[in-house]
Motif scaffolding. Structure first.
Motif, PDB file in Angstrom:
ATOM      1  N   ALA A 123       0.867  -1.287  -0.102  1.00 30.07           N
ATOM      2  CA  ALA A 123      -0.066  -0.178  -0.109  1.00 30.07           C
ATOM      3  C   ALA A 123       0.904   1.135  -0.077  1.00 30.07           C
ATOM      4  O   ALA A 123       0.324   2.464  -0.374  1.00 30.07           O
ATOM      5  CB  ALA A 123      -0.939  -0.094   1.187  1.00 30.07           C
ATOM      6  N   LEU A 124       2.046   1.271   0.445  1.00 29.48           N
ATOM      7  CA  LEU A 124       3.022   2.296   0.404  1.00 29.48           C
ATOM      8  C   LEU A 124       3.140   2.792  -0.798  1.00 29.48           C
ATOM      9  O   LEU A 124       3.457   4.033  -1.055  1.00 29.48           O
ATOM     10  CB  LEU A 124       4.039   2.088   1.308  1.00 29.48           C
ATOM     11  N   ASN A 125       3.088   1.984  -1.829  1.00 27.10           N
ATOM     12  CA  ASN A 125       3.502   2.376  -3.108  1.00 27.10           C
ATOM     13  C   ASN A 125       2.386   2.915  -3.829  1.00 27.10           C
ATOM     14  O   ASN A 125       2.430   3.232  -4.989  1.00 27.10           O
ATOM     15  CB  ASN A 125       3.759   0.940  -4.028  1.00 27.10           C
ATOM     16  N   ILE A 174      -2.780  12.359  11.515  1.00 26.80           N
ATOM     17  CA  ILE A 174      -2.239  11.802  10.117  1.00 26.80           C
ATOM     18  C   ILE A 174      -3.217  11.174   9.366  1.00 26.80           C
ATOM     19  O   ILE A 174      -3.779  10.152  10.095  1.00 26.80           O
ATOM     20  CB  ILE A 174      -0.874  11.671  10.445  1.00 26.80           C
ATOM     21  N   ARG A 175      -3.253  11.492   8.460  1.00 27.64           N
ATOM     22  CA  ARG A 175      -4.394  10.573   7.399  1.00 27.64           C
ATOM     23  C   ARG A 175      -3.439  10.303   6.197  1.00 27.64           C
ATOM     24  O   ARG A 175      -3.169  11.217   5.599  1.00 27.64           O
ATOM     25  CB  ARG A 175      -5.629  11.243   7.114  1.00 27.64           C
ATOM     26  N   LEU A 176      -3.577   9.022   5.848  1.00 24.85           N
ATOM     27  CA  LEU A 176      -2.859   8.305   4.550  1.00 24.85           C
ATOM     28  C   LEU A 176      -3.893   7.596   3.862  1.00 24.85           C
ATOM     29  O   LEU A 176      -4.552   6.811   4.374  1.00 24.85           O
ATOM     30  CB  LEU A 176      -1.607   7.342   5.096  1.00 24.85           C
ATOM     31  N   ILE A 177      -3.993   8.013   2.675  1.00 25.01           N
ATOM     32  CA  ILE A 177      -5.178   7.265   1.769  1.00 25.01           C
ATOM     33  C   ILE A 177      -4.539   6.568   0.664  1.00 25.01           C
ATOM     34  O   ILE A 177      -3.721   7.249  -0.077  1.00 25.01           O
ATOM     35  CB  ILE A 177      -6.246   8.313   1.223  1.00 25.01           C
ATOM     36  N   CYS A 178      -4.434   5.184   0.552  1.00 28.09           N
ATOM     37  CA  CYS A 178      -4.078   4.341  -0.557  1.00 28.09           C
ATOM     38  C   CYS A 178      -5.052   4.060  -1.332  1.00 28.09           C
ATOM     39  O   CYS A 178      -6.032   3.665  -0.916  1.00 28.09           O
ATOM     40  CB  CYS A 178      -3.095   3.541   0.332  1.00 28.09           C
ATOM     41  N   GLN A 179      -4.816   4.061  -2.856  1.00 24.52           N
ATOM     42  CA  GLN A 179      -5.785   3.356  -3.566  1.00 24.52           C
ATOM     43  C   GLN A 179      -4.783   3.020  -4.719  1.00 24.52           C
ATOM     44  O   GLN A 179      -4.113   3.558  -5.453  1.00 24.52           O
ATOM     45  CB  GLN A 179      -6.424   4.641  -4.093  1.00 24.52           C
ATOM     46  N   THR A 180      -5.056   1.607  -5.272  1.00 25.51           N
ATOM     47  CA  THR A 180      -4.624   0.954  -6.078  1.00 25.51           C
ATOM     48  C   THR A 180      -4.877   1.261  -7.386  1.00 25.51           C
ATOM     49  O   THR A 180      -4.101   1.045  -8.275  1.00 25.51           O
ATOM     50  CB  THR A 180      -4.384  -0.712  -5.756  1.00 25.51           C
TER      51      THR A 180
END
Length: 259
Positions: A161-163, A240-246
């Motif tokens: 998900a980091l990518n 902190i909010r991180l949004i991951c979308q493939t």
């Protein structure tokens, strides 16, 4: 009563410094330079095999008298002794004095939460670029945030998900953005993002775009929040909010919220 410089931090005392020099700027202008010297030796029942006697020197006066008295330090700081400079105050206060004391050979300890944000960042950048050893207390306060972020993405099923991060929101107390910028820069450096554009929006929100290694863009927002009882350290991160979308076409994704 003006007691600045009269207290020695316990963490410093525990290191048993052989010589401790304190510059104590007075609140009163036109205050002549005063010098106070004290020698100390650990008591036998409190000491260990490595203990040794030391001395404490205090230079007290207004800014002008302190500047004029800096020549005293030359004989008090022999070249063979490693020296650290802790600027325990606002980085906007007496920058010329800071420049005179922060010699390249000395490790400096500063706090980029104290002072005008741009000047704090410029000082930090210039010192690191020159190769000087720097400890920023504002950066050290981010340790828990960095460790928690690393822990969140430690499970193998989450690392991919980091990518695919597409958005990063950071909430800070009030309007001092340095700590938020430090954590955003750390994330960008670890994931090999490159800054594309940055600007300030209405409400003192800082917006920026990073480009990932695959060419996709990441949106950053640094959002100041009014708080009832702010920390004594301006600009502390509160969320902190991180949004991951493939897949852009798919509504599925992952949102990490730390608060």
């Amino acid at each position: 009563e003006d007691l600045r410089g009269q207290h020695v931090d316990v963490a410093i005392s525990a290191l048993n410094p052989r010589r401790l020099i304190t510059l104590a700027p007075t609140l009163e202008n036109n205050h002549p330079l005063e010098t106070l010297v004290a020698a100390y030796c650990p008591l036998l029942e409190e000491s260990n095999n490595n203990s040794a006697c030391g001395d404490v020197v205090v230079l007290r006066g207004d800014l002008k008298s302190l500047n004029n008295g800096l020549g005293i330090l030359k004989n008090l700081l022999p070249e063979e002794l490693p020296a650290w400079l802790w600027w325990n105050g606002n980085l906007d206060e007496a920058p010329e004095l800071l420049h005179k004391l922060a010699l390249p050979k000395r490790r400096i300890i500063i706090d980029t939460a104290l002072g005008e944000p741009l000047k704090c960042l410029e000082l930090l950048t210039s010192r690191i670029t020159s190769g000087q050893a720097v400890n920023d207390l504002n950066w050290l306060r981010l340790r828990n945030w960095r460790e928690t972020l690393a822990m969140v993405f430690d499970p193998p099923n989450r690392r991919n998900a980091l990518n695919h991060i597409v958005r990063l929101d950071i909430d800070i107390e009030d309007n001092h953005p340095v700590q938020g910028l430090l954590i955003a820069s750390w994330i960008a450096e670890r994931l090999n993002w490159h800054i594309k554009i940055a600007h300030e929006k209405e409400g003192r929100i800082i917006a920026a775009e990073f480009q990932r290694t695959d060419g996709e863009l990441v949106q950053l927002r640094l959002i100041p929040l009014p708080v009832g009882k702010p920390s004594i350290h301006p600009g502390q991160i509160v969320g902190i909010r991180l949004i991951c979308q493939t897949d852009k076409e798919s509504p599925k994704g992952m949102c990490i919220i730390l608060a």
